[in-house]
Motif scaffolding. Structure first.
Motif, PDB file in Angstrom:
ATOM      1  N   GLY A 163       8.849   9.858  -3.473  1.00 11.82           N
ATOM      2  CA  GLY A 163       8.818  10.145  -4.893  1.00 11.82           C
ATOM      3  C   GLY A 163       8.188   9.017  -5.676  1.00 11.82           C
ATOM      4  O   GLY A 163       8.278   7.839  -5.303  1.00 11.82           O
ATOM      5  N   ILE A 164       7.544   9.358  -6.776  1.00  9.64           N
ATOM      6  CA  ILE A 164       6.818   8.359  -7.558  1.00  9.64           C
ATOM      7  C   ILE A 164       7.753   7.338  -8.191  1.00  9.64           C
ATOM      8  O   ILE A 164       7.386   6.166  -8.356  1.00  9.64           O
ATOM      9  N   GLU A 165       8.979   7.727  -8.518  1.00  2.13           N
ATOM     10  CA  GLU A 165       9.906   6.786  -9.146  1.00  2.13           C
ATOM     11  C   GLU A 165      10.229   5.616  -8.217  1.00  2.13           C
ATOM     12  O   GLU A 165      10.195   4.452  -8.633  1.00  2.13           O
ATOM     13  N   LYS A 166      10.516   5.902  -6.961  1.00  2.78           N
ATOM     14  CA  LYS A 166      10.828   4.840  -6.005  1.00  2.78           C
ATOM     15  C   LYS A 166       9.604   3.976  -5.738  1.00  2.78           C
ATOM     16  O   LYS A 166       9.709   2.749  -5.625  1.00  2.78           O
ATOM     17  N   VAL A 167       8.434   4.604  -5.641  1.00  2.00           N
ATOM     18  CA  VAL A 167       7.200   3.854  -5.405  1.00  2.00           C
ATOM     19  C   VAL A 167       6.931   2.879  -6.540  1.00  2.00           C
ATOM     20  O   VAL A 167       6.593   1.709  -6.313  1.00  2.00           O
ATOM     21  N   ILE A 168       7.101   3.336  -7.775  1.00  2.00           N
ATOM     22  CA  ILE A 168       6.856   2.451  -8.917  1.00  2.00           C
ATOM     23  C   ILE A 168       7.873   1.307  -8.952  1.00  2.00           C
ATOM     24  O   ILE A 168       7.525   0.154  -9.257  1.00  2.00           O
ATOM     25  N   LEU A 201      -2.820  12.176  -7.457  1.00  2.00           N
ATOM     26  CA  LEU A 201      -1.644  12.270  -8.316  1.00  2.00           C
ATOM     27  C   LEU A 201      -1.720  13.502  -9.219  1.00  2.00           C
ATOM     28  O   LEU A 201      -2.774  13.822  -9.758  1.00  2.00           O
ATOM     29  N   SER A 202      -0.599  14.156  -9.404  1.00  2.00           N
ATOM     30  CA  SER A 202      -0.522  15.267 -10.345  1.00  2.00           C
ATOM     31  C   SER A 202      -0.436  14.731 -11.767  1.00  2.00           C
ATOM     32  O   SER A 202      -0.199  13.532 -11.991  1.00  2.00           O
ATOM     33  N   TYR A 203      -0.588  15.619 -12.714  1.00  2.84           N
ATOM     34  CA  TYR A 203      -0.480  15.253 -14.131  1.00  2.84           C
ATOM     35  C   TYR A 203       0.846  14.570 -14.408  1.00  2.84           C
ATOM     36  O   TYR A 203       0.900  13.500 -15.010  1.00  2.84           O
ATOM     37  N   ARG A 204       1.950  15.176 -13.962  1.00  7.75           N
ATOM     38  CA  ARG A 204       3.265  14.629 -14.265  1.00  7.75           C
ATOM     39  C   ARG A 204       3.560  13.367 -13.459  1.00  7.75           C
ATOM     40  O   ARG A 204       4.196  12.448 -13.971  1.00  7.75           O
ATOM     41  N   GLU A 205       3.096  13.292 -12.214  1.00  7.26           N
ATOM     42  CA  GLU A 205       3.299  12.063 -11.442  1.00  7.26           C
ATOM     43  C   GLU A 205       2.628  10.884 -12.124  1.00  7.26           C
ATOM     44  O   GLU A 205       3.211   9.793 -12.235  1.00  7.26           O
ATOM     45  N   PHE A 232       0.847  -1.188   0.000  1.00  7.17           N
ATOM     46  CA  PHE A 232       0.000   0.000   0.000  1.00  7.17           C
ATOM     47  C   PHE A 232       0.885   1.241   0.000  1.00  7.17           C
ATOM     48  O   PHE A 232       1.713   1.420   0.895  1.00  7.17           O
ATOM     49  N   PHE A 233       0.723   2.086  -1.023  1.00  6.03           N
ATOM     50  CA  PHE A 233       1.478   3.334  -1.110  1.00  6.03           C
ATOM     51  C   PHE A 233       0.486   4.492  -1.161  1.00  6.03           C
ATOM     52  O   PHE A 233      -0.180   4.704  -2.176  1.00  6.03           O
ATOM     53  N   SER A 234       0.399   5.229  -0.069  1.00  2.00           N
ATOM     54  CA  SER A 234      -0.497   6.370  -0.006  1.00  2.00           C
ATOM     55  C   SER A 234       0.176   7.581  -0.643  1.00  2.00           C
ATOM     56  O   SER A 234       1.341   7.538  -1.042  1.00  2.00           O
ATOM     57  N   MET A 235      -0.560   8.698  -0.712  1.00  2.54           N
ATOM     58  CA  MET A 235       0.050   9.927  -1.207  1.00  2.54           C
ATOM     59  C   MET A 235       1.169  10.393  -0.286  1.00  2.54           C
ATOM     60  O   MET A 235       2.125  11.029  -0.735  1.00  2.54           O
ATOM     61  N   TYR A 236       1.079  10.058   1.000  1.00  2.50           N
ATOM     62  CA  TYR A 236       2.183  10.352   1.919  1.00  2.50           C
ATOM     63  C   TYR A 236       3.462   9.659   1.461  1.00  2.50           C
ATOM     64  O   TYR A 236       4.540  10.260   1.439  1.00  2.50           O
TER      65      TYR A 236
END
Length: 307
Positions: free
Chosen positions: A210-215, A254-258, A200-204
């Motif tokens: 950062g989105i790169e590490k989460v992905i 999520l933002s557009y770029r995220e 589970f990865f929340s917006m926190y």
């Protein structure tokens, strides 16, 4: 790994539209597939060099005559009928070497996608971008809406089963499921996530790491030992400032770029073998902004680049 390599080499895709909105208590998502088509989905897919092996529109059942009690899934017969048709088309596409792209409709279309995919893949992983957990059951749901239940059904936690939809469908492994961008959970969903150890990865987590590490972590989980990875994107995973056309928006997504960067990173892995996009609600949209963004995310997930 071989199936992922074959997908990248063949570049075949099957588009399965499911204009179904009875899984939600707010109308409009049934118009989502057509809105994405008008936003240029098919044309843009062809510019990427994909061979569109099939373009299908699922005949969606009518509303049930009787409304069950709030403790039951609403419009269960209609959900089962829609899901069964989606499942058959998804299985046929996957077995034919095509990338199944399912267009919702509300998030209950994922039930059919999971039923069809688990019938084909021996060990399926899933990465789900959504504002809501999708882990409610007939007894824990405060509304009885099926769009809050697809992951509970895929994991075998609900009374309604994937095998009710498609003979031979298997359970999704809790160890191969990843949730990203969730911002609202009912207490029962929190209990399931904690007790089952669901990733589970929340917006926190996205803000912190950062989105790169989460992905990267998400793919390590969903892609470890699996022979296919399904990507599920609910439009409500995006910030409403970017995507206003959803049924029940929650600020801070999520933002557009995220969102685009996440899809681009997933495309680079070459491991995404199927996808569904749901909860685009044109009746709540602003000049088709959400539909256009959803189409853009599909393109990024399929490998679109500037150069």
């Amino acid at each position: 790994m071989r199936k992922w390599v074959e997908h990248m080499e063949q570049k075949k895709i099957s588009i399965i539209a499911a204009p179904f909105g009875l899984g939600s208590s707010r109308s409009g998502t049934e118009l989502g597939p057509e809105s994405m088509r008008v936003a240029g989905l098919l044309r843009q897919i062809k510019t990427l060099g994909y061979d569109v092996t099939g373009e299908f529109t699922v005949e969606t059942p009518e509303k049930d005559a009787a409304s069950p009690s709030p403790s039951k899934m609403k419009h269960q017969a209609a959900v089962r009928g829609m899901s069964s048709r989606v499942a058959d088309l998804v299985t046929d596409a996957a077995r034919g070497g095509s990338f199944p792209l399912v267009l919702g409709g509300d998030q209950s279309v994922s039930i059919g996608a999971f039923a069809g995919l688990t019938r084909h893949y021996a060990n399926l992983g899933a990465i789900c971008f959504t504002a809501y957990g999708g882990l409610l059951t007939e007894t824990s749901s405060p509304t009885g809406d099926a769009n809050g239940m697809p992951l509970a059904i895929a994991l075998g936690k609900a009374g309604f089963k994937l095998s009710d939809v498609a003979e031979g469908a298997k359970l999704l492994s809790k160890d191969k499921l990843v949730l990203i961008s969730v911002r609202h959970l009912e207490p029962e969903e929190r209990d399931v996530i904690r007790s089952e150890g669901i990733a589970f990865f929340s917006m926190y987590d996205i803000d912190k790491h950062g989105i790169e590490k989460v992905i990267a972590q998400a793919m390590d989980i969903a892609g470890n030992g699996t022979d296919g990875v399904h990507l599920s994107i609910s439009a409500d995973s995006l910030d409403p400032l970017e995507a206003p056309g959803v049924g029940f928006p929650i600020p801070g997504g999520l933002s557009y770029r995220e969102a685009h960067f996440a899809c681009e990173l997933l495309a680079e892995t070459g491991r995404i073998t199927s996808m569904d996009v749901a909860e685009v609600n044109p009746s709540q949209d602003d000049n088709r902004r959400t539909a256009r963004l959803a189409v853009g995310l599909v393109m990024s997930a399929l490998g679109k680049r500037i150069i």
